[in-house]
Write a protein that holds these residues in place. Sequence first.
Motif, PDB file in Angstrom:
ATOM      1  N   ALA A 223       0.794  -1.127   0.157  1.00 22.80           N
ATOM      2  CA  ALA A 223       0.076  -0.104   0.056  1.00 22.80           C
ATOM      3  C   ALA A 223       0.908   1.207  -0.076  1.00 22.80           C
ATOM      4  N   GLU A 224       1.913   1.288   0.753  1.00 16.77           N
ATOM      5  CA  GLU A 224       2.686   2.190   0.700  1.00 16.77           C
ATOM      6  C   GLU A 224       3.577   2.450  -0.660  1.00 16.77           C
ATOM      7  N   LEU A 225       4.039   1.481  -1.245  1.00 14.38           N
ATOM      8  CA  LEU A 225       4.594   1.530  -2.352  1.00 14.38           C
ATOM      9  C   LEU A 225       3.660   2.036  -3.663  1.00 14.38           C
ATOM     10  N   GLN A 226       2.479   1.593  -3.111  1.00 17.15           N
ATOM     11  CA  GLN A 226       1.217   2.473  -4.024  1.00 17.15           C
ATOM     12  C   GLN A 226       1.292   3.885  -4.158  1.00 17.15           C
ATOM     13  N   VAL A 227       1.541   4.373  -2.923  1.00 19.66           N
ATOM     14  CA  VAL A 227       1.665   5.751  -2.652  1.00 19.66           C
ATOM     15  C   VAL A 227       2.837   6.391  -3.457  1.00 19.66           C
ATOM     16  N   MET A 228       3.538   5.766  -3.603  1.00 18.13           N
ATOM     17  CA  MET A 228       5.025   6.284  -4.572  1.00 18.13           C
ATOM     18  C   MET A 228       4.434   6.003  -5.962  1.00 18.13           C
ATOM     19  N   PHE A 390      11.321   0.223  -9.506  1.00 19.61           N
ATOM     20  CA  PHE A 390      10.236   1.013  -9.214  1.00 19.61           C
ATOM     21  C   PHE A 390       9.796   1.968 -10.699  1.00 19.61           C
ATOM     22  N   ASN A 391      10.978   1.957 -11.559  1.00 18.24           N
ATOM     23  CA  ASN A 391      10.534   2.845 -12.639  1.00 18.24           C
ATOM     24  C   ASN A 391       9.595   1.875 -13.575  1.00 18.24           C
ATOM     25  N   ASP A 392       9.992   0.587 -13.677  1.00 18.76           N
ATOM     26  CA  ASP A 392       9.357  -0.425 -14.395  1.00 18.76           C
ATOM     27  C   ASP A 392       8.038  -0.615 -13.788  1.00 18.76           C
ATOM     28  N   ALA A 393       7.812  -0.454 -12.641  1.00 20.10           N
ATOM     29  CA  ALA A 393       6.413  -0.706 -11.998  1.00 20.10           C
ATOM     30  C   ALA A 393       5.664   0.768 -12.473  1.00 20.10           C
ATOM     31  N   CYS A 394       6.165   1.860 -12.254  1.00 18.87           N
ATOM     32  CA  CYS A 394       5.566   3.086 -12.645  1.00 18.87           C
ATOM     33  C   CYS A 394       4.989   3.063 -14.219  1.00 18.87           C
ATOM     34  N   ASN A 395       5.900   2.206 -15.160  1.00 11.53           N
ATOM     35  CA  ASN A 395       5.528   2.460 -16.380  1.00 11.53           C
ATOM     36  C   ASN A 395       4.491   1.615 -16.631  1.00 11.53           C
ATOM     37  N   LEU A 396       4.292   0.515 -15.994  1.00 11.41           N
ATOM     38  CA  LEU A 396       3.041  -0.604 -16.234  1.00 11.41           C
ATOM     39  C   LEU A 396       1.905   0.199 -16.018  1.00 11.41           C
ATOM     40  N   VAL A 397       1.882   1.262 -15.159  1.00 17.01           N
ATOM     41  CA  VAL A 397       0.606   2.159 -14.843  1.00 17.01           C
ATOM     42  C   VAL A 397       0.533   3.093 -16.020  1.00 17.01           C
ATOM     43  N   LEU A 398       1.512   3.599 -16.157  1.00 19.75           N
ATOM     44  CA  LEU A 398       1.540   4.860 -17.218  1.00 19.75           C
ATOM     45  C   LEU A 398       0.992   4.358 -18.733  1.00 19.75           C
TER      46      LEU A 398
END
Length: 422
Positions: A223-228, A390-398
């Motif tokens: 949940a806290e990683l989701q905030v990031m 982390f960058n890879d995880a963000c790109n999944l959402v983007l």
Amino acid sequence: MKALGRAVASVAAAVMLVQCGCAGKQVVHSQREQTVISLSWWGNDPRTEYTLKAVQVFEELHPDIKVSCNYSEWSGYEARNRIRMVSETESDVMQINVGWLDDFSEDGTGYYDLGEVADVLDLSNFPEDTLKYGTRNGVLNAIPIAMNAETVYINKTVFDAHGLDIPQTWDDFYAAADVLSKDGIYPLCGASKAIWLYVIAYAEQKTGKSFFDDNGAIAFTPAELQVMIEFYVDMVDRKVIPKIEDFKKVKVENGTCAGAVAWVSDAMNYFGSSIERGDEIVAADYTAFSPADSGAGWYEKPATLYAMSKHTAHPEEAAMLLDFLLNDKEMALLQGVEKGIPISRSAQTYLDEEGMLSGLQYEASVVMENNTRLREMSPLIENTDLISEFNDACNLVLFDKATAEEAAQQLYDTYAESFEMK
């Protein structure tokens, strides 16, 4: 490599200079015997130029000592340093990154014990609370040159032209983006590590929890990683920052980015050309939910340190060079505040007397020194795998490949496979 130093004129008339690239060997001259020691560092061209000049001054002061120099940009230096440490061929005196102390000297035996040369190296110039950064297992392995922190820099000229105040809060940057994006300008940008630490500062403030616990384990839940992740994605979507992959320093130089998150030691590297063309650049407060909370979730560390090889055959001469690099007036004036405000009290005094404690880098150092909320940075937080995952995880959402919740869980699982979790 061409000879880096020359003996003073009176000596040069009687002594033939001989090149040598092998630290520890003796160079025999017609009338004098020189001890050869080696020095290594990383940095840009200006840093190399003033360090070479300093070495020349040192050799003139100590004609019995010859310094063999090895230097390069950061990436090449880091790779070669690891090879040299493993093969025990490192320089007698070397610039090191704070994380290397844990990599090569967790028990304090990886580098020379500088307490053994305290009769040559003046340690009284350094407060105990700064020497702790170079100490492992009670052994002083390295001396911090200056302190460093990721800092927010703002091109005030661009902000003024758009009727904007210097941002202090997260909301201020969103408001600035609403105005600047109409002209294709981002209010902020940064390299991957800078934005990673910026996002961590936000998440720690938002959750009231540290990313790492006291034992160095990752303490954030999914949940806290989701905030990031959500914060990063939101900044990209609302034009506060470009995607990390799209960042280039030239965007700061040409005004496409009106601000940047960068180290204190990188202030002029990012904004030197902007200042040259007449723009006013300021070191802003550390972004927070309110100005009173500035600095919460932000970290500081030594900008860089000097250490000595535990294998040096000439500890006294190496310590003489180390003392010169840290405490000597000539070195202090050549270096200025390029690496930040020097910790050495003597070096600070010399710069103050010459009116050299000024400029953007100095201003950023003052912002850092005056903020009592900054905490000591764990080397683990700079781990490149942490950041890239982390960058890879963000790109999944983007790119609509996953929801923020799904990406956060996947990131947590990935971290759990490779890193210690609370």
